[in-house]
Structures are given as structure tokens and as C-alpha cells.
Scaffold this motif. Structure first.
Motif, PDB file in Angstrom:
ATOM      1  N   ARG A  39     -44.980 -59.319  14.391  1.00  0.00           N
ATOM      2  CA  ARG A  39     -44.589 -58.095  14.430  1.00  0.00           C
ATOM      3  C   ARG A  39     -44.027 -57.630  13.138  1.00  0.00           C
ATOM      4  NH1 ARG A  39     -41.772 -60.476  18.874  1.00  0.00           N
ATOM      5  NH2 ARG A  39     -39.732 -60.615  17.598  1.00  0.00           N
ATOM      6  N   ARG A  48     -47.113 -56.455  11.347  1.00  0.00           N
ATOM      7  CA  ARG A  48     -47.784 -55.172  11.931  1.00  0.00           C
ATOM      8  C   ARG A  48     -46.932 -53.905  11.237  1.00  0.00           C
ATOM      9  NH1 ARG A  48     -48.023 -58.121  16.753  1.00  0.00           N
ATOM     10  NH2 ARG A  48     -50.077 -59.117  16.923  1.00  0.00           N
ATOM     11  N   ILE A  49     -45.623 -53.985  11.496  1.00  0.00           N
ATOM     12  CA  ILE A  49     -44.621 -52.995  11.253  1.00  0.00           C
ATOM     13  C   ILE A  49     -44.922 -52.654   9.527  1.00  0.00           C
ATOM     14  CG2 ILE A  49     -42.253 -52.126  10.717  1.00  0.00           C
ATOM     15  CD1 ILE A  49     -41.722 -53.848  13.175  1.00  0.00           C
ATOM     16  N   GLN A  86     -39.948 -49.544  18.335  1.00  0.00           N
ATOM     17  CA  GLN A  86     -39.664 -49.997  17.058  1.00  0.00           C
ATOM     18  C   GLN A  86     -38.121 -49.799  16.980  1.00  0.00           C
ATOM     19  OE1 GLN A  86     -42.169 -49.238  13.706  1.00  0.00           O
ATOM     20  NE2 GLN A  86     -43.867 -50.056  14.972  1.00  0.00           N
ATOM     21  N   GLN A 101     -36.248 -52.028  18.956  1.00  0.00           N
ATOM     22  CA  GLN A 101     -36.184 -53.248  18.640  1.00  0.00           C
ATOM     23  C   GLN A 101     -35.016 -53.362  17.388  1.00  0.00           C
ATOM     24  OE1 GLN A 101     -37.963 -56.209  19.453  1.00  0.00           O
ATOM     25  NE2 GLN A 101     -36.512 -57.028  18.333  1.00  0.00           N
ATOM     26  N   LEU A 158     -36.885 -57.558  10.258  1.00  0.00           N
ATOM     27  CA  LEU A 158     -37.581 -56.749  11.212  1.00  0.00           C
ATOM     28  C   LEU A 158     -36.795 -55.388  11.032  1.00  0.00           C
ATOM     29  CD1 LEU A 158     -38.438 -58.628  14.251  1.00  0.00           C
ATOM     30  CD2 LEU A 158     -39.923 -57.233  12.985  1.00  0.00           C
TER      31      LEU A 158
END
Length: 454
Positions: A295, A298-299, A350, A353, A424
Motif C-alpha cells: 500500500r 502504491r501511494i 486513503q 486510512q 503510510l
């Protein structure tokens, strides 16, 4: 066969030269037209004045005096370029420079023609051009007063010859300027090319030198350096992540292998379920770590979120708070929210998250019976989110380090987690054009997230 030069520098040089030549031709043509028009107007004014004087002589003294004056001017001209004629109504010439009137439209006042002194008026480009005025008189005769434009044509011919020489000079100068321009462009791009070649060879710390002019090439170099900085950061993150994967995941993998080896050696089933549960838990944690890494990758690889649709951040924060109210109630933590409507551009999943990670940390490390405050407000074109807890906080020296992959404080290593939550958070905030800060609440921690308003 293509005749178009493939080199961009050559095309640039030709374009500069062509532009200079075109500008010169247009300017020269404009000046030539303006000068020729002005000379013709001056000649017509002289002819008009001369014709007016002769008409006045005719009106005061009659045709005989006019004929005598015209014969005197034709036989002994004061101006060798002057042209005079007096013709009867039937066209027969009474006196004049030519044996016959030049052809003209009926009723015309101004005519232009070329002449041959031996053969009379004739359309011939090699003979002097004449501009003449036709004036009907009271007795039906026609008075022609004209002027040969020899001096004007000599001046215009001199202008043409000078323009041809100047055109050659302009072509040479244009070619020189075009060549110098292409050389300058090639020189400005050579440092960029050399840097790209060396960076491709592995010198990732190399950057294009800037000259401080802030022109297009300097801005391109700055963008190129920013791209190299981003690439170096990403590669550094990959190396950092690889090192931490090797370090932090080696221990759970070793434990998992030891448990499986113990199960293989154990002859009876006693305690096997407990060992299997522990092995499954270790496997879940490993899968969670790799999922979080995917994740995060990808971000970080996605384009900025400024082009995403606008959404209500307050609604997302409210949903996240509602999600964690039961968890907070289990630990008797008072989870409070004060939210103002804020529209931001971004990815709703996102951002949710991000909120989940921050609320999870706040409730996890807040003492039982304390409170966690969540506030959202719009300040100076930005959405400012604060999440405050009364936990142990983070030492100032570690507040930047905890955003790195797999970084966990020594006091928290025994708790659940893989050390990727704040990584993240930072990646999502940066993708949405904002920034995140960890501040001391004394006691506790304040997390400030700032995002641009839509």
C-alpha cells in the motif's frame, strides 16, 4: 528523401535566420512602398501646381498666349523632365513634347505612361515613367502637364540595390545569429545531458548546476534536480525498507520456522494447537507487513491528488471517530470531536486510512480513563486536523524518525504493529499536498495534519 534537418539545433538556426530575413523583407517592402508613394505624391503636387499656373495664364490672356508659353517651355525647357502638350478637341496636337496625346480613359485627370523620346509615348519598362495631369479648357482643348520620374526612379533603383546588398548582409547575419543561438542552446543543454548520462551511470547524488538566471533552461534544470531528488529519496526508501525488512522480519520468520520445526519433531498432539495458533499469528503479522508495504509503495508512486474530486473531510473524520467509539469506550477513553466543514481534493479511501491509523495510535497509547480530542477547522485556506491524546508522547529527537518504515520506539516494540502506520500517514498527506507534524502536548502527543482546501 527528407530534406528537413533532423537536428533541433539546425532547425533552430534556420528558424532564426528565416525569421530575420522575413522581418527584413517585410520591413524593406514597407519602406519601399512608403517612399515610392511619397515621391509620387510629391511629383503630382509639382504637376498640379504647374498645371494651375498654365490654366490661370489661359484664363487671363487666352489660348494664343498659352500656346506661346508652351512652345517656349518645350523648345527651351527650364526643367528637362517637364512634359507639356496642348491638343484640339479632335486630339490633334497644337504644341507639345510628343506628337500625339498618350492613350487614356475618357474623363481621366491623372495618367501614367512610359516614353521613348524618338517614337513618342509607348508602354516600355526601359523608358522613363511619366505622371501627367489632363486639364480640359473652356474652348474644348486639353492641356497636359507632366513630369518624368527619372530622379525618383533612380532613387528607387538605388534603394533596390541597397536593399539587395542589405538582404545578403541580413542573411549572413541571420545565419551567424542562428548558429550562435543553436550553439548557446546546445551549451545550455549539454550540462543537463552530461548530468543525465552520469546519473544513468550510477552517480545518483549528482545535480545539474544552476546559473541563477531563472530562465527556461534554469527552471528546467531545477525541475530535473527535483526529479533526481525524488528518485534518490525513493531509492533511499527502498534501500531503507530492504534493510528493515531484513532486520525486523528476520526475527518473526525465525520464530515461525522454529515453531514449525518443533511441531514436526513433536510426536504427540499435546500443545500442537497452541503452537499452530502462534505460527498462524506470526504469518498474519508477516502478511500484514507485506500488505502495508505494498500500500505504501502504491501511494508513493501515485500522482498528486490535486486533480481528485472534492470531498467533505469533516464527514470522513466523523465516520472514523464513530468507528473507534466502541474501542475507546472499552478502555473508558472519552473520544471527543469538534468538526468544521472542510472541502478538500483527494482520495476518500486513503484519507480514511490516514484517520484510522492516527486514531488507532491515539487510543492505543492513551491511558485508560483519559480523553482523546479530535478537532478540524479551516484556517487561511487550509484544513487543520488535530488529534490530541494524554499518552506518553514521543521524544522530540524521535519525531521525524518514527515516520520512516519499520521505525518503532523501544518502549513500543512489545506492542502489536509493524512500524508502517506513520509512514503510510506521511505518504498520504504528501500525496494530498499537505504536511504532518508531531507536537508535544505536555503530557501527551498532538498530531497536526494540514491539507489545502478545495
Amino acid at each position: 528523401m527528407k530534406l528537413t534537418p533532423r537536428s533541433t539545433s539546425t532547425r533552430l538556426a534556420l528558424a532564426v535566420m528565416a525569421s530575420l530575413l522575413l522581418a527584413f523583407v517585410l520591413l524593406g517592402a514597407g519602406v519601399y512602398y512608403a517612399v515610392s508613394t511619397l515621391l509620387l505624391q510629391d511629383a503630382r503636387e509639382l504637376v498640379r501646381t504647374d498645371s494651375a499656373g498654365l490654366v490661370d495664364l489661359y484664363r487671363e490672356n487666352g489660348r494664343a498666349e498659352l500656346v506661346e508659353e508652351l512652345r517656349r517651355r518645350v523648345d527651351a525647357p527650364e526643367d528637362p523632365d517637364a512634359v507639356y502638350m496642348l491638343a484640339k478637341p479632335d486630339g490633334a496636337v497644337i504644341v507639345g513634347t510628343y506628337p500625339a496625346l498618350p492613350s487614356h480613359r475618357p474623363g481621366a485627370r491623372w495618367i501614367e505612361f512610359t516614353e521613348d523620346a524618338r517614337a513618342g509615348p509607348r508602354r516600355n519598362g526601359n523608358d522613363p515613367r511619366v505622371v501627367a495631369h489632363l486639364q480640359p479648357l473652356a474652348d474644348g482643348s486639353t492641356l497636359l502637364t507632366g513630369l518624368r520620374l527619372r530622379s525618383q526612379e533612380r532613387f528607387l533603383a538605388l534603394m533596390q540595390r541597397t536593399a539587395l546588398v542589405a538582404l545578403v548582409v541580413a542573411a549572413t547575419l541571420g545565419a551567424l545569429i542562428g548558429w550562435l543561438t543553436s550553439r548557446w542552446v546546445s551549451h545550455r543543454l549539454s550540462s543537463l545531458d552530461a548530468t543525465a548520462e552520469r546519473v544513468g551511470g550510477g552517480e545518483l547524488a549528482l545535480r545539474v548546476p544552476l546559473d541563477g538566471s531563472d530562465d527556461a533552461f534554469d527552471r528546467l534544470a531545477r525541475r530535473f534536480n527535483g526529479m533526481l531528488d525524488r528518485i534518490e529519496d525513493l531509492l533511499g526508501g527502498v534501500r531503507h525498507a530492504t534493510d528493515h525488512i531484513a532486520h525486523d522480519l528476520r526475527t518473526p520468520l525465525t520464530r515461525l520456522r522454529n515453531r514449525l520445526e518443533e511441531l514436526r519433531r513433536r510426536p504427540d498432539a499435546a500443545g500442537r494447537d497452541v503452537e499452530l495458533d502462534a505460527a498462524v499469528a506470526e504469518t498474519d503479522q508477516l502478511l500484514q507487513s507485506f500488505g502495508a508495504l505494498l500500500r505504501l509503495a502504491r501511494i508513493e508512486a501515485q500522482a498528486p491528488a490535486q486533480g481528485e474530486p472534492a470531498l467533505d473531510l469533516a464527514s470522513l473524520v466523523g465516520d472514523a471517530v464513530d468507528l473507534y467509539l466502541p474501542s475507546a469506550a472499552d478502555r473508558m477513553i472519552d473520544l471527543r470531536a469538534q468538526l468544521q466543514p472542510c472541502q478538500v481534493h483527494g482520495d476518500g479511501d486513503q484519507l480514511f486510512q490516514l484517520l484510522v491509523n492516527l486514531l488507532d495510535n491515539a487510543i492505543k497509547y492513551a491511558p485508560a480513563g483519559s480523553e482523546v480530542d479530535v478537532t478540524l477547522q479551516a484556517v487561511a485556506g487550509e484544513a487543520v486536523l488535530h488529534i490530541d491524546d494524554r499518552g506518553p508522547g514521543i521524544p522530540e529527537a524521535d519525531r521525524e524518525r518514527v515516520f520512516d518504515r519499520f521505525q518503532r520506539l523501544e518502549a513500543h516494540r512489545g506492542s502489536a504493529g509493524v512500524g508502517l502506520g506513520l509512514s503510510l500517514v506521511r505518504a498520504i498527506v504528501h500525496r494530498h499536498g499537505g504536511h504532518v507534524l508531531l507536537l508535544d502536548r505536555a503530557p501527551g502527543l498532538r498530531v497536526r495534519v494540514v491539507l489545502p482546501l478545495a
